[in-house]
Design an enzyme around this catalytic site. Structure first.
Site, PDB file in Angstrom:
ATOM      1  N   GLY A  14       0.801  -1.218   0.000  1.00  0.00           N
ATOM      2  CA  GLY A  14       0.000   0.000   0.000  1.00  0.00           C
ATOM      3  C   GLY A  14       0.830   1.262   0.000  1.00  0.00           C
ATOM      4  O   GLY A  14       1.915   1.307  -0.564  1.00  0.00           O
ATOM      5  N   SER A  15       0.317   2.258   0.697  1.00  0.00           N
ATOM      6  CA  SER A  15       0.818   3.619   0.559  1.00  0.00           C
ATOM      7  C   SER A  15       2.323   3.755   0.722  1.00  0.00           C
ATOM      8  O   SER A  15       2.934   3.203   1.638  1.00  0.00           O
ATOM      9  CB  SER A  15       0.151   4.512   1.592  1.00  0.00           C
ATOM     10  OG  SER A  15       0.767   5.785   1.554  1.00  0.00           O
TER      11      SER A  15
END
Lengths: 384, 136
Positions: free
Chosen positions: B61-62
């Site tokens: 993810g981020s």
């Protein structure tokens, strides 16, 4: 990873703490990705600008780190927390902390781009160039659509690359490793940008590799390419897609049932109180499409359109901004849906968006319910 | 028992293992002030990584997840060492590098050891060696 003698000196503090820290980061990333050496890059794009993402620890880190650093290459940065020209609903405390981060970045010489779509707003290096992009949708888009070579960098590894001008030679910076060994065959009728976002999110979750071939898929315009890139980048390892490469290795199917269960993962409401367009921030082609679909009608709920300031300025000069504002929609520059302080539990229970990435962050970071619908159905349902 | 590992970020630390086979998104799944996993659908939901040796597949993810590792360290809520069992990813590597958290990767980790929470581990990243000091 081998460092040159000069790089070793810089790692050991010859030019100060910030450069030394940057080489520490690059060395760790080099080990992690089995890089042979560092190579010069042509462009860096840094994430970790919005105060809501990096918090007080990040703000303080940058305050100190940026004291003795300067970028060595063209460096753009991600959206911040709010629109600089429209701060009425933002607390003074948040503004103060956000501007501290902005000033730290400005002091090292970044462009005040505040965009997650720098590929639409800036002049790009030539195809085949090494770059270092932290924003996930931009990394996937650059590798897949622009022929630039980047790994899916972290906020800190891209910052390290910006101030050293270098990045590890590994993974998607090596041509042979860009060739996909995994394939997704899609049988879904890709009838909207949402289908592309769902395919991307599915691919990111399912494929444990940095590159994938998507077969049975055509990209008709930049809206589809952006939705796909953002979906792919939201979760997982994938940093690149190619279309219809020869299928070999692992093959996975994507059809109606996969699309439905992917949507079920992200869709948590039937309807939304606020309409959000723009994760990634919208570009001119998307604004044009939206203007066509909304001509002569008015939104029945508050509607925010997120786009880069440069894009907004261009759209303003052609009358496109005025056309869209006549629908009741409000433009938000410099910021985007993800972790925005503009939309919270205080002002809405649920939102509606066509963005898979936006839906993920609204659900998991802003803790709001999300109705995930394509743009056409939003403009049908939420306009009179 | 001694196990070979690959150094990603050097250093040495001893702590009790907290183990998961699910990846972690450091931006959306963990409270960086306390080190607690705040994401309800994660198998470690409600548990804290503070002061422990985090044994997990990789981060996902981020890209901002790297800052959240640093934020945990600043709040004294970080793991004392990190072991990646699937992939030494860029988010974790850069976050641990800036936070001085020893980090290693083990190939075929679960084929070698039945890692479970509560094992006392010595992570000598610099010498690329893990020692299991006490069974659960």
């Amino acid at each position: 990873m081998d460092l040159t003698r000069r790089e070793e000196q810089l790692l050991n503090g010859a030019e100060g703490d910030a450069i030394s820290s940057a080489y520490r980061i690059l060395s760790a990333v080099g080990e992690a990705t089995s890089a042979s050496k560092l190579v010069p890059i042509e462009w860096a794009h840094i994430s970790g600008v919005n105060y809501n993402t990096i918090g007080e620890a990040g703000r303080r880190f940058l305050e100190e780190f940026c004291l003795d650093a300067k970028v060595q290459v063209k460096t753009t940065i991600n959206p911040m927390g709010f629109d600089r020209d429209n701060t009425s609903s933002i607390s003074q405390d948040f503004i103060h902390k956000q501007m501290s981060i902005v000033n730290s970045y400005k002091s090292i010489g970044v462009k005040d781009s505040f965009t997650c779509t720098p590929y639409e707003a800036y002049h790009l290096p030539k195809t085949g160039s090494f770059v270092s992009l932290a924003e996930t949708n931009a990394a996937v888009f650059a590798n897949s659509m622009l022929g630039l070579l980047t790994n899916k960098e972290s906020a800190l590894s891209a910052l390290a690359s910006a101030i050293t001008g270098k990045a590890p030679l590994s993974e998607l910076r090596i041509n042979e490793l860009r060739t996909p060994k995994h394939t997704i065959i899609s049988s879904l009728e890709m009838d909207s940008e949402l289908s592309y976002g769902l395919l991307g999110y599915f691919a990111g979750k399912e494929i444990k590799a940095s590159s994938v071939s998507l077969n049975g898929v055509q990209i008709r315009g930049i809206r589809e390419a952006k939705a796909l890139s953002a979906g792919i980048g939201t979760m997982g390892d994938l940093g690149m897609f190619s279309l219809n490469s020869e299928s070999k290795g692992e093959v996975i199917s994507f059809g109606k049932s996969e699309a439905r269960s992917t949507r079920d993962d992200l869709n948590s409401a039937e309807r939304g109180d606020i309409i959000l367009f723009g994760s990634p921030q919208l570009g001119l082609p998307e604004l044009n499409l939206l203007a066509k679909d909304t001509e002569g009608k008015k939104f029945t709920k508050p509607c925010f359109i997120f786009c880069a300031r440069q894009i907004h300025n261009q759209a303003k000069s052609t009358g496109l901004v005025d056309r869209l504002e006549r629908t009741g929609a409000k433009f938000m520059c410099d910021c985007c849906i993800c972790l925005t302080p503009l939309v919270t539990k205080q002002n809405a229970d649920s939102v509606v968006t066509n963005s898979v990435k936006g839906a993920y962050y609204m659900n998991n970071a802003n803790k709001l319910n999300v109705a995930l619908q394509d743009s056409k159905s939003i403009t049908k349902e939420y306009m009179t | 028992m001694r196990i070979k590992c690959q150094k990603i970020v050097g250093g040495h630390a001893i702590g009790d293992a907290i183990v998961t086979r699910q990846p972690i998104n450091f931006l959306t799944m963990i409270d960086s002030a306390t080190g607690k996993i705040s994401y309800q659908n994660h198998e470690l939901f409600g548990k804290s990584v503070k002061g422990s040796v985090l044994v997990f597949p990789k981060a996902v993810g981020s890209s901002v997840g790297a800052y959240r590792i640093y934020a945990m360290k600043a709040a004294s809520a970080a793991p004392v060492a990190v072991v990646c069992t699937e992939q030494a990813d860029i988010i974790t590597a850069s976050g641990c590098a800036i936070s001085n958290i020893p980090m290693v990767k083990i190939a075929n980790a679960f084929a070698q050891v039945s890692f479970e929470s509560g094992l006392r581990l010595s992570i000598d990243a610099t010498n690329e060696e893990i020692v299991i000091m006490r069974n659960k």
